[in-house]
Every structure is written in C-alpha cells, then in structure tokens.
Design a protein around this motif. Structure first.
Motif, PDB file in Angstrom:
ATOM      1  N   PHE A 236      38.094  12.238  73.297  1.00 27.32           N
ATOM      2  CA  PHE A 236      38.169  13.381  72.389  1.00 27.32           C
ATOM      3  C   PHE A 236      37.395  14.572  72.941  1.00 27.32           C
ATOM      4  CE2 PHE A 236      39.600  10.165  69.374  1.00 27.32           C
ATOM      5  CZ  PHE A 236      40.629  10.853  68.744  1.00 27.32           C
ATOM      6  N   ARG A 239      39.819  17.153  74.298  1.00 28.23           N
ATOM      7  CA  ARG A 239      40.899  17.635  73.430  1.00 28.23           C
ATOM      8  C   ARG A 239      41.212  19.116  73.635  1.00 28.23           C
ATOM      9  NH1 ARG A 239      36.436  16.923  70.233  1.00 28.23           N
ATOM     10  NH2 ARG A 239      35.740  18.696  68.967  1.00 28.23           N
ATOM     11  N   SER A 270      42.860  15.456  67.681  1.00 24.97           N
ATOM     12  CA  SER A 270      42.159  16.220  66.648  1.00 24.97           C
ATOM     13  C   SER A 270      40.951  15.451  66.164  1.00 24.97           C
ATOM     14  CB  SER A 270      43.073  16.508  65.450  1.00 24.97           C
ATOM     15  OG  SER A 270      44.088  17.426  65.784  1.00 24.97           O
ATOM     16  N   SER A 271      39.856  16.173  65.942  1.00 27.51           N
ATOM     17  CA  SER A 271      38.646  15.615  65.333  1.00 27.51           C
ATOM     18  C   SER A 271      38.494  16.246  63.954  1.00 27.51           C
ATOM     19  CB  SER A 271      37.415  15.909  66.197  1.00 27.51           C
ATOM     20  OG  SER A 271      37.495  15.240  67.430  1.00 27.51           O
ATOM     21  N   THR A 273      36.666  16.288  60.006  1.00 28.07           N
ATOM     22  CA  THR A 273      35.450  15.960  59.257  1.00 28.07           C
ATOM     23  C   THR A 273      35.656  16.349  57.801  1.00 28.07           C
ATOM     24  OG1 THR A 273      34.046  16.370  61.191  1.00 28.07           O
ATOM     25  CG2 THR A 273      32.966  16.374  59.042  1.00 28.07           C
ATOM     26  N   GLU A 294      40.410  11.334  65.340  1.00 26.16           N
ATOM     27  CA  GLU A 294      39.137  10.695  65.016  1.00 26.16           C
ATOM     28  C   GLU A 294      38.592  11.397  63.787  1.00 26.16           C
ATOM     29  OE1 GLU A 294      36.014  11.052  67.857  1.00 26.16           O
ATOM     30  OE2 GLU A 294      36.067  13.248  67.926  1.00 26.16           O
ATOM     31  N   THR A 296      35.367  11.866  60.900  1.00 23.27           N
ATOM     32  CA  THR A 296      33.999  11.677  60.424  1.00 23.27           C
ATOM     33  C   THR A 296      34.006  11.901  58.924  1.00 23.27           C
ATOM     34  OG1 THR A 296      33.054  12.474  62.505  1.00 23.27           O
ATOM     35  CG2 THR A 296      31.613  12.464  60.579  1.00 23.27           C
ATOM     36  N   HIS A 319      39.980   6.298  65.306  1.00 20.85           N
ATOM     37  CA  HIS A 319      38.541   6.067  65.155  1.00 20.85           C
ATOM     38  C   HIS A 319      38.053   6.728  63.871  1.00 20.85           C
ATOM     39  CE1 HIS A 319      34.372   5.397  66.251  1.00 20.85           C
ATOM     40  NE2 HIS A 319      34.108   6.680  66.096  1.00 20.85           N
TER      41      HIS A 319
END
Length: 396
Positions: A236, A239, A270-271, A273, A294, A296, A319
């Motif tokens: 990631f 990315r 993509s991350s 949150t 992923e 959070t 994840h």
C-alpha cells in the motif's frame, strides 16, 4: 535501437494473501502491447522475475506465456536474475533459449559475455549482471577484501569494461542492486550484508545506459542510470506510484532519449479510515469498491466480523485494523501501571483491545486473579447460578 527496460515482475507474489497471477498476466499483456506499439528491438528484465527461488507451476506458466507474447511482438528478450530468483533455475536451458531470442544472464561466468544486437549504427552490447551475493560472489570474482556490494559489483564492471574496450561499441548494463541516491518503497526484500547495501552510481561508469532492478518505484539516479520499477504495486506504500516501463532510444553516439511509458492500472489500491457504518454506506467511498483496500477502523468499540462486512461492499478488501480513538496518552507503560491493582491493569488491557469490561466481566476477572495468586477459595465470593446467568445476560 529501441529498448524497453522493465524489472521486478515478482511472478507468484501474493498481496496480503490474495493471489496476483491474474493481475500479473494482464500486466505482461500490456507490456507486450507496448513493445508492439513502440516497435521495440529488445526488452530488458532486470531481475526478480519470480517472487521466490522455487516458483509455483502457475507462476512459471504466466512467465512462459508473457515471454511468448513479448517475442511475438517482435523483440529480443534479455533477462537477469535478482535476489528473489534462483539463478540456476531461471537460467536453465539458456543455450537453447538464445536461439529463440531469449537471452538469460544468471551466472558470474556470463558477466563479460554480452548479448550483441545490431542496428543501422552498428552493434549494441548488452551485459547482464545477475544479483551478486557478496559473500559468495567475491570468491568467483577474485575480490579478497570484504567490501559488500560495491566491491563485487566493481569487480563485475571491471570485467565488463575490459570486454567493452575490445569491442568499442555502444553498451547497456543490466544489474539488480540498490544504488545510492535512489529510494526504496518498502516492499523490497533487503539485500544488506553487514550494513553495506547501497553502491554508488559511479560503479557502473563506462556504460551508455544502466538498466537497474530491485527498487519498485520508477526513478532516475542519473540521466542514464535508472530504475524502471516493478510491474505492479506490491504494498500500500506504492499506491501513489505510476508503474511504468522505460523506453530507451540509442543512436550512433549512445542514448538519445529515455521515456517513461505508464503501464495501465490493473487494480488500484486504496487506504480508508473511518467508522464501520460510514465505510459501508457513505457514497464518498464508492470509487474504492473495485480496489484492493486496507481499512483502519476508528469505532469506539472494536466491530465484530468487520472483514466479512467490509467485503460485502469492498470485495477486494485485504487488510483491516482497529485503532481505538484517543488511545495514545503519551504516558509510558510504567507510569500507567504504577499504583494500580492487577484487576485494574487487566481491565485496562481489555478496554484497549476491545472495550470497557462489563460489571459481570469484572467479577469474573477478580475471581480469576484470586485463583492465580492462590488466595483461599473462601476469600473469593462464590458465584451462584443466578449470578452467572445475570453476567451472561449483561454481556449479551
């Protein structure tokens, strides 16, 4: 002459446990299409063809199919081994493969035996330097002192320059190394030995162009010393990378142009949150539904079965982690536990990793701690069936 520089295919690699061979197969098709569109004469693969020294049968099949497409597009192929590859396995059948336009350079003995291609301006000598493990390579290269990668690559380049002096032709060197001035992305396996990992760009002086592998982001060390980067993003942290192959044009005097050709994105990363409810419903996350994701989570209480629920909206979620809001107090652990009872410390731990324990759970914790420290059973309050039923109902 036109050469396409690529590296770090890592065929067979998984991404947080997800199989990537289908994505890698599509990327190799894009590479073959680039070769055809550019009418390239040669394709260079600067090491780490596979992700492991003993690749799976499926990874070998994807490699074979990718090479066939590139060859059908009209290019000769020069391949060196990287630190992930087995030089012996990758180089098997090299003598026969060369007859079909696949030139494998995986042994120290072949460092000064270039692949020689010709154009209207004469010959171009392409030297392949496989990944050199300093402790083993230095004996074969006659390096007496322990000088890490710089010493063995310097000895390898001495062989190259000696052969090149006799040929007096244009040259390309292919190597798998960490050159000073370049930046790692985090998904590369370390090749440090005794803390000496990087080598100066000057090590490769004398070559018209140096095609490097090992680092996964396309980058320029000098005008003629460059990394093409990996075929796909493998963490990631990559990315934001735009994966590319480098197109090098050689005229009568050497390199005339180097162009980065962005490879089509097979699947974006993509991350995200936020709290689980918002991630599952908010329209602002629609664009990530087909990405590798992923997550959070910032819910006050750790959500149950979060990955299954996330995959209902993001089928390629790979994840998930939970960060308790405002959990960082800035106080060291010793200060946090000083003056607190065992029960308070255990309850605090449960609150940190899940949520505050209920009153009934605290009763169970107190009873368990008394048993651990060996307090007489008579000192601990007995739990009646009614008590247990109340605790279960409260926890539910």
């Amino acid at each position: 002459m036109r050469i396409v520089h690529t590296s770090d295919w890592h065929l067979g690699r998984t991404f947080h446990g997800v199989e990537l061979l289908a994505d890698q197969r599509r990327a190799l098709t894009h590479l073959a299409e680039l070769v055809a569109a550019e009418s390239a004469d040669a394709v260079i693969v600067a090491g780490d063809v596979y992700d492991r020294s003993v690749p799976s049968a499926d990874a070998v099949r994807v490699y074979d199919e990718g090479l066939a497409e590139i060859a059908a597009a009209g290019a000769q192929i020069v391949v060196t081994s990287g630190n992930h590859d087995s030089p012996t396995r990758l180089g098997a059948g090299s003598g026969f493969a060369a007859a079909g336009g696949l030139h494998l350079r995986t042994s120290i003995a072949d460092i000064d035996r270039p692949v020689v291609l010709s154009d209207a301006h004469g010959d171009v000598a392409i030297y392949g330097i496989p990944y050199l493990e300093p402790d083993t390579a230095r004996r074969h290269l006659g390096v007496e002192s322990v000088g890490g990668h710089t010493a063995v690559l310097g000895a390898a380049m001495t062989r190259v320059r000696t052969d090149l002096a006799a040929r007096r032709t244009r040259s390309v060197v292919v190597a798998h190394a960490f050159v000073s001035g370049a930046a790692a992305s985090g998904s590369e396996r370390s090749i440090s030995v005794g803390g000496v990992e990087t080598v100066p760009a000057e090590t490769f002086s004398g070559a018209d162009y140096v095609a490097l592998g090992h680092l996964h982001s396309p980058q320029r060390v000098t005008d003629t010393v460059r990394y093409s980067g990996s075929l796909l993003p493998y963490s990631f942290g990559e990315r934001t990378h735009r994966k590319a192959a480098l197109v090098i044009d050689l005229d009568a005097d050497g390199v005339s142009a180097v162009r980065a050709h962005e490879l089509p994105v097979v699947r974006e990363l993509s991350s995200l949150t936020g709290v689980l409810g918002d991630l599952l419903t908010d329209e602002q996350y629609d664009a990530a539904q087909d990405h590798y994701v992923e997550v959070t989570l910032t819910d006050p209480v750790r959500p149950t079965d979060a990955m299954r629920r996330l995959r209902e909206r993001f089928p390629f979620a790979v994840h998930v982690q939970w960060e308790r809001p405002h959990s960082g107090s800035g106080v060291d652990y010793r200060s946090r536990v000083r003056g607190r009872t065992d029960a308070e410390i255990v309850a605090s731990f449960i609150a940190d990793v899940r949520d505050e324990p209920t009153k009934g759970e605290r009763v169970l914790l107190e009873r368990a701690l008394r048993a651990v420290v060996g307090e007489p059973e008579s000192d601990a309050a007995e739990l009646t069936l009614f008590d247990i039923e109340a605790i279960v109902a409260e926890s539910a």
